[in-house]
Design an enzyme around this catalytic site. Structure first.
Site, mmCIF file in Angstrom:
data_model
loop_
_atom_site.group_PDB
_atom_site.id
_atom_site.type_symbol
_atom_site.label_atom_id
_atom_site.label_comp_id
_atom_site.label_asym_id
_atom_site.label_seq_id
_atom_site.Cartn_x
_atom_site.Cartn_y
_atom_site.Cartn_z
ATOM 1 N N ALA A 1 0.926 -1.227 -0.166
ATOM 2 C CA ALA A 1 -0.026 0.019 0.057
ATOM 3 C C ALA A 1 0.892 1.181 -0.240
ATOM 4 O O ALA A 1 0.928 2.041 -0.417
ATOM 5 C CB ALA A 1 -0.953 0.138 1.277
ATOM 6 N N ASP B 1 -4.220 -2.678 4.706
ATOM 7 C CA ASP B 1 -4.433 -3.435 5.821
ATOM 8 C C ASP B 1 -4.384 -2.030 6.974
ATOM 9 O O ASP B 1 -5.023 -2.772 7.805
ATOM 10 C CB ASP B 1 -3.758 -4.433 5.633
ATOM 11 C CG ASP B 1 -3.373 -5.244 4.691
ATOM 12 O OD1 ASP B 1 -4.528 -5.574 4.172
ATOM 13 O OD2 ASP B 1 -2.195 -6.677 4.712
ATOM 14 N N TYR C 1 -1.559 -22.367 -6.607
ATOM 15 C CA TYR C 1 -1.214 -21.829 -7.685
ATOM 16 C C TYR C 1 0.094 -21.205 -8.394
ATOM 17 O O TYR C 1 1.401 -21.127 -7.915
ATOM 18 C CB TYR C 1 -1.823 -20.269 -8.180
ATOM 19 C CG TYR C 1 -1.789 -19.379 -6.737
ATOM 20 C CD1 TYR C 1 -0.449 -18.746 -6.718
ATOM 21 C CD2 TYR C 1 -2.728 -18.815 -5.414
ATOM 22 C CE1 TYR C 1 -0.382 -17.392 -5.788
ATOM 23 C CE2 TYR C 1 -1.778 -18.532 -4.799
ATOM 24 C CZ TYR C 1 -1.186 -17.777 -4.424
ATOM 25 O OH TYR C 1 -0.663 -16.408 -3.438
ATOM 26 N N ARG D 1 4.983 -12.920 -4.528
ATOM 27 C CA ARG D 1 5.238 -11.221 -3.389
ATOM 28 C C ARG D 1 6.393 -10.884 -3.165
ATOM 29 O O ARG D 1 6.797 -9.232 -3.956
ATOM 30 C CB ARG D 1 4.920 -11.630 -1.885
ATOM 31 C CG ARG D 1 4.252 -10.390 -1.064
ATOM 32 C CD ARG D 1 4.507 -10.362 0.296
ATOM 33 N NE ARG D 1 2.703 -11.026 0.671
ATOM 34 C CZ ARG D 1 1.518 -10.298 0.402
ATOM 35 N NH1 ARG D 1 1.294 -9.725 0.657
ATOM 36 N NH2 ARG D 1 0.366 -10.646 0.687
#
Length: 389
Positions: free
Chosen positions: A15, A290, A212, A103
């Site tokens: 973010a 978050d 995935y 990530r």
């Protein structure tokens, strides 16, 4: 507000980095302050839907830089039998892709873009410990690792310091609460598995699993989600494949094969922020990611919402004349959308973990629906477009 407006971003996660890049692209100089002395990627993988990828594309981060793997559908399977329940379309109406990625690759791409931008300054090793407001703006106190204290004053402060936000604590906002769920995360090297069949989710009573491809398909990310009583029963201490295999012993052999082939399992207790902390009522402070609305991963939208937030915060400031007006613009765009996403997450949490009889009705309903009908259900989510500055 003019580009001379001082912008301070607290937190250098997804973010915060997205917000800093968005502000810099609009011509603002940005200071980012991060409590960690070193930036290390947390977690193994994530999924980014088209709504998030549109923001990253505007910031110059394309699929190649993200090292992602494109998907057109997500396969839902019965946890026990492995039978396909449904193929959920995830490509948006305009053809924007849906990616699964590591990530660390996303964070590395964001950090590289931040380092290359002369308008952005990143400071590590300073933890927010207090704040105060005056006519000059919001002043934050940061404690360094050596114990010394630094103060910074800015007209606009972006709180992006995560689910256990120190800035939100300083504002007196409610703390995050445990959800009662825990995610066990692990990775599987390509050498230890057959070729990845894309994004798959196995649904079962009280638990589900998601696998995935990441790192351009060289690795598979595997996440097992269930009640935190799993960890309380001693699994957090052992983190052994034997314990996990016992929990999923009656599930699809393909899933058990993935668990067996995976590396060490890391437990990640899942916490939520509710009610939303996006609008703390303090002029000049916008809470995002978050820190504002940590949500469970049942709709794979945590990172996507953080990315949307970062862009929208910069958009709100560019079109405002005061900090109060910026906060209103931000809330006008984000409040209803975030509420709807939360509702979708809660819906997925219920239907993923149904017991046998309700699950049979769920499976039949999904099998009878057309792909077009399912895609329309998700259109409001995936077709979102970043507001124009």
């Amino acid at each position: 507000m003019p580009p001379s407006t001082s912008i301070l971003v607290v937190g250098a996660g997804i973010a915060g980095l997205t917000a800093a890049l968005s502000f810099a692209q609009a011509g603002f100089a940005v200071d980012i302050v991060e409590r960690s002395e070193r930036l290390e990627a947390v977690g193994a993988g994530l999924q980014l839907s088209p709504n998030a990828l549109r923001v990253l594309a505007r910031l110059g981060l394309d699929r190649e830089r993200l090292n992602g793997v494109a998907a057109t559908t997500v396969t839902l399977r019965s946890g026990r039998s492995g039978r396909t329940i449904a193929e959920i379309p995830v490509v948006s109406a305009d053809g924007t892709a849906y990616l699964s990625l590591y990530r660390a690759d996303l964070q590395s791409a964001l950090l590289a873009a931040v380092a290359a931008d002369p308008l952005i300054t990143l400071t590590l090793g300073e933890r927010c410990t207090a704040l105060a407001q005056s006519a000059d703006g919001t002043t934050l106190s940061f404690t360094r690792t050596d114990g010394s204290v630094a103060e910074r004053t800015a007209t606009i402060v972006i709180a992006a310091d995560g689910v256990h936000s120190a800035l939100c604590a300083a504002l007196g906002l409610p703390a995050a609460v445990p959800s009662g769920d825990v995610a066990w995360r692990m990775t599987i090297d390509a050498a230890a598995q057959a070729s990845s069949p894309g994004i798959q989710a196995w649904l079962g009573p009280r638990r589900h699993a998601v696998a995935y491809p990441v790192q351009a398909g060289r690795t598979t990310n595997l996440v097992l989600i269930g009640p935190d009583s799993d960890a309380a029963a001693g699994m957090a201490e052992s983190a052994t494949k034997t314990a996990l295999m016992q929990r999923f012993r009656r599930w699809d052999p393909r899933l058990r094969g993935l668990i067996e082939a995976a590396g060490p399992a890391t437990p990640w207790p899942l916490s939520t922020v509710d009610p939303d902390r996006s609008a703390p009522g303090m002029d000049g402070v916008i809470v995002i990611g978050d820190a504002a609305h940590a949500m469970l991963p049942y709709a794979a939208q945590g990172a996507a919402m953080a990315i949307e937030d970062g862009w929208t915060a910069a958009w709100a400031v560019t079109r405002a004349s005061t900090p109060q007006e910026a906060a209103r613009h931000y809330a006008d765009v984000r409040t209803a959308r975030l509420k709807r996403v939360r509702q979708r997450v809660a819906f997925h949490r219920r239907v993923y973990h149904l017991p046998a009889l309700p699950a049979a009705a769920r499976d039949l309903t999904l099998r009878l629906r057309s792909a077009e009908s399912v895609a329309r259900d998700l259109g409001w989510l995936y077709d979102w477009t970043p507001p124009e500055r």
